[in-house]
Design an enzyme around this catalytic site. Structure first.
Site, short mmCIF file in Angstrom:
data_model
loop_
_atom_site.label_atom_id
_atom_site.label_comp_id
_atom_site.label_asym_id
_atom_site.label_seq_id
_atom_site.Cartn_x
_atom_site.Cartn_y
_atom_site.Cartn_z
N LYS A 173 0.66 -1.08 0.36
CA LYS A 173 -0.36 0.00 0.38
C LYS A 173 0.78 1.96 0.01
CE LYS A 173 -2.30 1.66 3.78
NZ LYS A 173 -2.93 2.17 5.07
C1 R5P Z 1 -1.79 4.65 8.03
O1 R5P Z 1 -1.39 4.73 8.64
C2 R5P Z 1 -3.30 3.95 7.94
O2 R5P Z 1 -2.46 2.18 7.48
C3 R5P Z 1 -4.41 4.05 6.66
O3 R5P Z 1 -5.27 2.60 7.05
C4 R5P Z 1 -3.83 4.41 5.35
O4 R5P Z 1 -3.74 5.96 5.31
C5 R5P Z 1 -5.60 4.82 4.40
O5 R5P Z 1 -6.42 4.90 4.94
P1 R5P Z 1 -6.30 7.22 4.33
O6 R5P Z 1 -7.25 6.76 3.65
O7 R5P Z 1 -7.74 7.55 5.76
O8 R5P Z 1 -5.59 7.21 4.53
#
Ligand code: R5P
Length: 280
Positions: A173
């Site tokens: 990711k």
């Molecule tokens: C952040 O450290 C988290 O792992 C979140 O899962 C990730 O950033 C995704 O969430 P968002 O779309 O709110 O950025």
């Protein structure tokens, strides 16, 4: 790759189109009670049925998700720092493999902080977790966390994704950036994009999603742009249509307007019902 690993991966990335909609609700692990995620159960309940998978910590899983769900869980197993602490990159593995198995995790998620003070430690955490995941057939999602001092460009993100993939991560990711196709090209495993901070308009969220998919992302791991929206159900349904049905930005906008109306009507009905119940 063994059967269990393949089976778990196929729950996260849908085999019919190779895409995924992961709903991220793990923010509290270092941010505490993030806006609109103060009561995780309340945020998760209406959205869960629309997500392909849910990314969360074991604390939220145990307390806030009904165990009868058939939605696969992506368990965050790194942490040990907070926004008020000294250095966010000083993460450790926070869940044993036995507990992850007990919780029936379909995937394990861990952050790496390439270029940070604790780069080596977090990369070593990843390698260790991949070994454990391989032992029990559980895939590992590496999250390329970006420190304040790093630039979110294709050169940096491409490096971080490639390093994580070389260490054995099954999925990555990362963030969308200009020349994102270069990041995907240099990464031998599927790349998912994080949504990031809430964007000012829905159109920007749909543009981000569209561009990322066009440039090779296999899906989204999105949180704030869904549950901080005024219309979270409409948002996740629209993002899902973009990911799995290749909706354009225009089609997404049209669908969102339609869904928004239904969501608003449902909300009004619920208020009326609650008022009537009080009168009785
Ligand atoms: C952040 O450290 C988290 O792992 C979140 O899962 C990730 O950033 C995704 O969430 P968002 O779309 O709110 O950025």
């Amino acid at each position: 790759m063994d059967w269990g690993m393949k089976n778990r991966l196929s729950k996260i990335i849908k085999p019919n189109d190779g895409r995924c909609v992961m709903l991220a609700v793990d923010h509290g692990y270092f941010l505490g009670p993030t806006e609109r995620l103060e009561i995780p159960e309340k945020t998760i309940r209406p959205l869960l049925q629309h997500a392909d998978s849910l990314m969360l910590t074991r604390g939220v899983l145990r307390t806030s998700v009904n165990p009868s769900t058939d939605v696969p869980m992506v368990l965050r197993v790194s942490g040990g720092t907070s926004i008020v602490g000294e250095d966010l990159s000083n993460e450790t593995i926070t869940v044993s493999i036995e507990d992850a198995i007990k919780l029936n995790a379909s995937c394990l998620a861990l952050s790496v902080f390439v270029g940070s003070k604790y780069e080596h430690q977090t990369l070593a955490n990843l390698a260790k977790l991949v070994d454990e995941g391989e032992r029990y057939g559980i895939p590992v999602l590496a999250v390329t966390a970006v420190g304040k001092e790093m630039v979110r460009d294709a050169r940096y993100l491409g490096l971080a994704c490639r390093v994580a993939a070389e260490l054995g991560a099954h999925l990555i990711k990362t963030y969308y950036c200009r020349n994102f196709e270069k990041v995907v090209e240099g990464c031998p495993v599927p790349v998912i994009i994080a949504g990031g901070k809430k964007l000012p308009t829905e159109k920007e969220v749909f543009e981000l999603t569209f561009n990322a998919l066009r440039d090779g992302a296999c899906g989204v791991d999105m949180g704030r742009n869904i549950w901080q929206s005024e219309f979270p159900i409409s948002m996740i349904k629209t993002i899902k249509a973009m990911v799995h049905e290749n909706f354009t930005v225009k089609e997404a906008m049209d669908l969102f307007q339609k869904e928004k109306k239904t969501e608003r009507d449902g909300f009004i009905q619920a208020i009326k019902k609650a008022k009537n119940t009080k009168r009785i």
